[in-house]
Design an enzyme around this catalytic site. Sequence first.
Site, PDB file in Angstrom:
ATOM      1  N   ASP A  14     -35.641   0.602  -9.093  1.00 24.91           N
ATOM      2  CA  ASP A  14     -34.502   1.005  -8.657  1.00 24.91           C
ATOM      3  C   ASP A  14     -34.148   2.579  -9.264  1.00 24.91           C
ATOM      4  OD1 ASP A  14     -34.287  -1.314  -7.534  1.00 24.91           O
ATOM      5  OD2 ASP A  14     -33.743  -2.200  -9.840  1.00 24.91           O
ATOM      6  N   LYS A  17     -36.133   6.375  -6.258  1.00 26.91           N
ATOM      7  CA  LYS A  17     -37.611   6.847  -5.729  1.00 26.91           C
ATOM      8  C   LYS A  17     -37.344   7.405  -3.912  1.00 26.91           C
ATOM      9  CE  LYS A  17     -40.073   3.446  -6.720  1.00 26.91           C
ATOM     10  NZ  LYS A  17     -39.059   2.441  -7.672  1.00 26.91           N
ATOM     11  N   GLY A  41     -36.943  -2.060  -2.135  1.00 31.25           N
ATOM     12  CA  GLY A  41     -35.685  -1.420  -1.330  1.00 31.25           C
ATOM     13  C   GLY A  41     -35.505   0.091  -1.386  1.00 31.25           C
ATOM     14  N   HIS A  42     -35.918   0.965  -0.744  1.00 32.79           N
ATOM     15  CA  HIS A  42     -35.548   2.341  -0.732  1.00 32.79           C
ATOM     16  C   HIS A  42     -34.506   2.906   0.079  1.00 32.79           C
ATOM     17  CE1 HIS A  42     -39.940   3.227  -2.615  1.00 32.79           C
ATOM     18  NE2 HIS A  42     -39.281   2.618  -3.207  1.00 32.79           N
ATOM     19  N   GLN A 226     -41.121  -0.337  -6.641  1.00 35.22           N
ATOM     20  CA  GLN A 226     -40.956  -0.836  -8.090  1.00 35.22           C
ATOM     21  C   GLN A 226     -40.908   0.087  -9.080  1.00 35.22           C
ATOM     22  OE1 GLN A 226     -43.344  -3.062  -6.211  1.00 35.22           O
ATOM     23  NE2 GLN A 226     -41.386  -4.299  -5.278  1.00 35.22           N
TER      24      GLN A 226
END
Length: 433
Positions: A14, A17, A41-42, A226
Amino acid sequence: MTNVVIVVGTQWGDEGKGKIVDLYAESADVIARFQGGNNAGHTLVVKGEQTIVHLIPSGILHNNKICIVGNGVVLDPKVIIQEIDDLKSRNLFPSSTKLFVSENVHIIMPYHRRLDIARESRKGRKKIGTTGRGIGPCYEDKITRVGIRLCDLLDDKVFREKLERNVEEKNFFLTEFFKEEPVDEQAIYDEYREYADRLRQYTANTSIIINREIAKGRNILFEGAQGSHLDIDHGTYPFVTSSSTVAGNACCGSGIGPTKIDSIVGICKAYTTRVGGGPFVTELTDDTGDRIQKVGREFGATTGRKRRCGWLDIVMVRQSIRVSGITGIAMTKLDVLTGIEKLKICVGYKTDGEKFTESVPSNLQILSQCQPIYEEMEGWTEDISKARNIQELPTNARKYVEKVEELAGVKVFVASVGAGREETIIVKNPFTD
């Protein structure tokens, strides 16, 4: 001249990235994801519009790119098909950009998700905080050599045989141990045959593609998911993910050799957050923690869970720099700290006469007893979202960035001063500088 760059998180994920990968993707020809699954999730914000991708590399929003889902990823076919359809419906999947999925990725099956949720429920108060997406059970099948890969899914005979064998075993666990309902083999077969038809056009030997592009002198960007402290070997085990999140796995998870890598950028949020369980030395449970959480909109991109927030932990960052060989830091969400009168940076831990400054204790009993050693700094109140170089930052914001460089031992390549793509200070671009 080819430049091969890896982007990894230095904290518990988180870190932002998605924005940095999206930024670097402008200079890259190939953007490859090398581990994890749709538990990541990006979040990308372009022209005020937010897009969240879970499996497709963040570079998908750019023209004339090659996007790769590498062999180290575990793939939920339903999710990637939904992402493809959603991006195309919003005209965010450029026709000039190609997507390839490794034929060796392991496929997440319905029984993986069922087992994931059943195990977490059984743990009660000792839950790890898994997303319930079936990631761990899928990697488990990979290691025990019973997993179903994409190339297996595309071969009807092989898929049917593996599915029959696996369903027999998984249903035994579900019904006898967890006292749950069994999965339906025929329903799974029918559903996944449709997925096979959709994914066939994207399937390829992606190792060959990446190495071929390197040989042509193309720029390659590897996108980690991650963070380093969720790594199965180097993280705060067992409160970790099921894959290796450090930079070295970019080679294994994509099929290139380590001699090809040129630089490694570690994404570091200007503070620290964590989703799920596990020790958190710098966690703030006061008004400051609540403020950071609200201003930073700290909710999981995949689960929507509220993130725990705390001061920046340099001990964590130093360990990440060491295990991944990080050559520069991209600092995100610096703007979230605006308006806080006094800022703190954790430079070490102390417990029972011991002091830790270079590494996070592996023993979680020791880690949970650690107290932070802080350096305090003056905050700033000025709006920094318009700054486009370090000199344009307020004095105290600039001092904060410089202090992080000093404590971490590597330079800050990027400082993010807002959510938008343009709200970024670029000190060094590893592809062009």
